[in-house]
Write a protein that holds these residues in place. Structure first.
Motif, PDB file in Angstrom:
ATOM      1  N   ASP A 137      73.564  16.854 -47.606  1.00  0.00           N
ATOM      2  CA  ASP A 137      73.157  15.535 -48.089  1.00  0.00           C
ATOM      3  C   ASP A 137      74.261  15.022 -48.996  1.00  0.00           C
ATOM      4  O   ASP A 137      74.918  15.801 -49.699  1.00  0.00           O
ATOM      5  CB  ASP A 137      71.858  15.635 -48.891  1.00  0.00           C
ATOM      6  CG  ASP A 137      70.700  16.093 -48.031  1.00  0.00           C
ATOM      7  OD1 ASP A 137      70.294  15.338 -47.137  1.00  0.00           O
ATOM      8  OD2 ASP A 137      70.209  17.221 -48.257  1.00  0.00           O
ATOM      9  N   VAL A 138      74.471  13.718 -48.979  1.00  0.00           N
ATOM     10  CA  VAL A 138      75.489  13.085 -49.814  1.00  0.00           C
ATOM     11  C   VAL A 138      74.795  12.239 -50.879  1.00  0.00           C
ATOM     12  O   VAL A 138      73.880  11.465 -50.572  1.00  0.00           O
ATOM     13  CB  VAL A 138      76.432  12.187 -48.975  1.00  0.00           C
ATOM     14  CG1 VAL A 138      77.424  11.443 -49.859  1.00  0.00           C
ATOM     15  CG2 VAL A 138      77.166  13.016 -47.920  1.00  0.00           C
ATOM     16  N   TYR A 139      75.248  12.413 -52.115  1.00  0.00           N
ATOM     17  CA  TYR A 139      74.756  11.627 -53.253  1.00  0.00           C
ATOM     18  C   TYR A 139      75.935  10.897 -53.869  1.00  0.00           C
ATOM     19  O   TYR A 139      77.001  11.483 -54.055  1.00  0.00           O
ATOM     20  CB  TYR A 139      74.129  12.539 -54.311  1.00  0.00           C
ATOM     21  CG  TYR A 139      72.891  13.246 -53.843  1.00  0.00           C
ATOM     22  CD1 TYR A 139      71.630  12.746 -54.165  1.00  0.00           C
ATOM     23  CD2 TYR A 139      72.965  14.405 -53.082  1.00  0.00           C
ATOM     24  CE1 TYR A 139      70.483  13.391 -53.740  1.00  0.00           C
ATOM     25  CE2 TYR A 139      71.822  15.058 -52.651  1.00  0.00           C
ATOM     26  CZ  TYR A 139      70.584  14.546 -52.971  1.00  0.00           C
ATOM     27  OH  TYR A 139      69.459  15.185 -52.554  1.00  0.00           O
ATOM     28  N   ILE A 140      75.745   9.631 -54.178  1.00  0.00           N
ATOM     29  CA  ILE A 140      76.746   8.851 -54.903  1.00  0.00           C
ATOM     30  C   ILE A 140      76.086   8.398 -56.196  1.00  0.00           C
ATOM     31  O   ILE A 140      75.034   7.754 -56.174  1.00  0.00           O
ATOM     32  CB  ILE A 140      77.251   7.637 -54.090  1.00  0.00           C
ATOM     33  CG1 ILE A 140      77.894   8.098 -52.773  1.00  0.00           C
ATOM     34  CG2 ILE A 140      78.222   6.793 -54.920  1.00  0.00           C
ATOM     35  CD1 ILE A 140      79.149   8.966 -52.925  1.00  0.00           C
ATOM     36  N   ASP A 141      76.720   8.771 -57.298  1.00  0.00           N
ATOM     37  CA  ASP A 141      76.165   8.481 -58.623  1.00  0.00           C
ATOM     38  C   ASP A 141      74.700   8.913 -58.723  1.00  0.00           C
ATOM     39  O   ASP A 141      73.861   8.224 -59.297  1.00  0.00           O
ATOM     40  CB  ASP A 141      76.319   6.991 -58.970  1.00  0.00           C
ATOM     41  CG  ASP A 141      77.782   6.582 -59.076  1.00  0.00           C
ATOM     42  OD1 ASP A 141      78.616   7.425 -59.475  1.00  0.00           O
ATOM     43  OD2 ASP A 141      78.098   5.421 -58.743  1.00  0.00           O
ATOM     44  N   GLY A 142      74.384  10.060 -58.118  1.00  0.00           N
ATOM     45  CA  GLY A 142      73.045  10.627 -58.196  1.00  0.00           C
ATOM     46  C   GLY A 142      72.034  10.077 -57.215  1.00  0.00           C
ATOM     47  O   GLY A 142      70.898  10.523 -57.170  1.00  0.00           O
ATOM     48  N   ILE A 143      72.438   9.111 -56.398  1.00  0.00           N
ATOM     49  CA  ILE A 143      71.524   8.498 -55.426  1.00  0.00           C
ATOM     50  C   ILE A 143      71.851   9.018 -54.032  1.00  0.00           C
ATOM     51  O   ILE A 143      72.994   8.940 -53.580  1.00  0.00           O
ATOM     52  CB  ILE A 143      71.634   6.960 -55.458  1.00  0.00           C
ATOM     53  CG1 ILE A 143      71.252   6.452 -56.853  1.00  0.00           C
ATOM     54  CG2 ILE A 143      70.765   6.329 -54.377  1.00  0.00           C
ATOM     55  CD1 ILE A 143      71.555   4.996 -57.084  1.00  0.00           C
ATOM     56  N   ILE A 187      75.568   8.142 -43.272  1.00  0.00           N
ATOM     57  CA  ILE A 187      76.660   9.122 -43.277  1.00  0.00           C
ATOM     58  C   ILE A 187      77.084   9.447 -41.846  1.00  0.00           C
ATOM     59  O   ILE A 187      78.279   9.517 -41.546  1.00  0.00           O
ATOM     60  CB  ILE A 187      76.251  10.399 -44.043  1.00  0.00           C
ATOM     61  CG1 ILE A 187      75.868  10.058 -45.483  1.00  0.00           C
ATOM     62  CG2 ILE A 187      77.360  11.443 -43.986  1.00  0.00           C
ATOM     63  CD1 ILE A 187      76.971   9.393 -46.298  1.00  0.00           C
ATOM     64  N   ARG A 188      76.117   9.630 -40.948  1.00  0.00           N
ATOM     65  CA  ARG A 188      76.466   9.884 -39.541  1.00  0.00           C
ATOM     66  C   ARG A 188      77.282   8.727 -38.974  1.00  0.00           C
ATOM     67  O   ARG A 188      78.293   8.938 -38.297  1.00  0.00           O
ATOM     68  CB  ARG A 188      75.199  10.104 -38.705  1.00  0.00           C
ATOM     69  CG  ARG A 188      74.575  11.468 -38.902  1.00  0.00           C
ATOM     70  CD  ARG A 188      73.463  11.734 -37.896  1.00  0.00           C
ATOM     71  NE  ARG A 188      72.242  11.010 -38.209  1.00  0.00           N
ATOM     72  CZ  ARG A 188      71.297  11.461 -39.030  1.00  0.00           C
ATOM     73  NH1 ARG A 188      71.416  12.618 -39.616  1.00  0.00           N
ATOM     74  NH2 ARG A 188      70.210  10.742 -39.246  1.00  0.00           N
ATOM     75  N   LYS A 189      76.856   7.501 -39.256  1.00  0.00           N
ATOM     76  CA  LYS A 189      77.587   6.326 -38.761  1.00  0.00           C
ATOM     77  C   LYS A 189      78.997   6.293 -39.341  1.00  0.00           C
ATOM     78  O   LYS A 189      79.953   5.959 -38.638  1.00  0.00           O
ATOM     79  CB  LYS A 189      76.832   5.046 -39.097  1.00  0.00           C
ATOM     80  CG  LYS A 189      77.514   3.781 -38.558  1.00  0.00           C
ATOM     81  CD  LYS A 189      76.682   2.559 -38.791  1.00  0.00           C
ATOM     82  CE  LYS A 189      77.270   1.270 -38.271  1.00  0.00           C
ATOM     83  NZ  LYS A 189      78.675   1.180 -38.033  1.00  0.00           N
ATOM     84  N   LEU A 190      79.136   6.646 -40.601  1.00  0.00           N
ATOM     85  CA  LEU A 190      80.454   6.681 -41.240  1.00  0.00           C
ATOM     86  C   LEU A 190      81.385   7.657 -40.518  1.00  0.00           C
ATOM     87  O   LEU A 190      82.549   7.356 -40.267  1.00  0.00           O
ATOM     88  CB  LEU A 190      80.294   7.070 -42.714  1.00  0.00           C
ATOM     89  CG  LEU A 190      81.545   7.110 -43.574  1.00  0.00           C
ATOM     90  CD1 LEU A 190      82.177   5.723 -43.680  1.00  0.00           C
ATOM     91  CD2 LEU A 190      81.191   7.647 -44.962  1.00  0.00           C
ATOM     92  N   ILE A 191      80.859   8.816 -40.166  1.00  0.00           N
ATOM     93  CA  ILE A 191      81.672   9.812 -39.449  1.00  0.00           C
ATOM     94  C   ILE A 191      82.015   9.306 -38.051  1.00  0.00           C
ATOM     95  O   ILE A 191      83.169   9.384 -37.623  1.00  0.00           O
ATOM     96  CB  ILE A 191      80.933  11.172 -39.386  1.00  0.00           C
ATOM     97  CG1 ILE A 191      80.766  11.740 -40.797  1.00  0.00           C
ATOM     98  CG2 ILE A 191      81.695  12.150 -38.493  1.00  0.00           C
ATOM     99  CD1 ILE A 191      79.828  12.935 -40.890  1.00  0.00           C
ATOM    100  N   ILE A 192      81.041   8.770 -37.340  1.00  0.00           N
ATOM    101  CA  ILE A 192      81.279   8.260 -35.984  1.00  0.00           C
ATOM    102  C   ILE A 192      82.294   7.113 -36.017  1.00  0.00           C
ATOM    103  O   ILE A 192      83.210   7.072 -35.194  1.00  0.00           O
ATOM    104  CB  ILE A 192      79.956   7.812 -35.329  1.00  0.00           C
ATOM    105  CG1 ILE A 192      79.060   9.033 -35.090  1.00  0.00           C
ATOM    106  CG2 ILE A 192      80.211   7.049 -34.035  1.00  0.00           C
ATOM    107  CD1 ILE A 192      77.604   8.697 -34.802  1.00  0.00           C
TER     108      ILE A 192
END
Length: 166
Positions: free
Chosen positions: A98-104, A111-116
């Motif tokens: 799981d990815v959290y940015i500034d705790g969210i 994230i999957r779309k970002l990788i694709i």
């Protein structure tokens, strides 16, 4: 493999770590670990905040995840079941995270779309398999013919492939 953003414990189970300690990282695919290190910085830059990627958290959260990286015989219950498994987790080629940015927490579909969307970039070339339809991100560096990226939906069994020019 040099770890900057992760500890060894985040890639292996408590059992594996109890047996091998810091050397446990040698059981992980270097392509997988290197991608996770790269992707940490990539997400931080892309989203513009402090990034945390959670794979295994058993070492700091009681009852936390411990089989989202390398899966050992204890996970499978026996050496026979371990040997019969086709999961690339058993050879350190996969990470669930799981990815959290500034705790969210960022929705896994984002994230999957970002990788694709970035799969043609050199830094993403080793990601060859993604699971869709789950509430986490699953990536694998398993070999694929012609370095194709496959996105497989766990519930429907449908697969979409993305040919790449590497």
């Amino acid at each position: 493999m040099k770890l900057k953003n992760f500890s060894v414990k985040e890639f292996v189970s408590e059992y594996t770590y109890s047996l091998h300690g810091e050397k446990s990282i040698q059981l992980m695919s270097s392509e997988n670990v290197d991608f996770m290190e790269f992707f940490h910085g990539f997400c931080s830059n892309h989203f513009g905040g402090k990034c945390s990627i959670v794979i295994n958290d058993w070492s700091w959260r009681n009852g936390g995840f411990q089989y989202r990286g390398l899966r050992d015989t204890k996970y499978y219950g026996s050496a026979e079941k371990f040997d019969k498994s086709r999961s690339r987790h058993r050879c350190g080629m996969c990470s669930d995270f799981d990815v959290y940015i500034d705790g969210i927490r960022i929705d896994p579909s984002i994230i999957r779309k970002l990788i694709i969307d970035n799969c043609e970039k050199e830094e993403f070339k080793n990601i060859r398999f993604i699971e869709d339809g789950v509430n986490w991100v699953h990536v694998s560096v398993e070999p694929s013919p012609n370095n194709i990226l496959t996105v497989w939906h766990v519930k429907t069994g449908e697969a979409i492939t993305y040919p790449r020019g590497f």
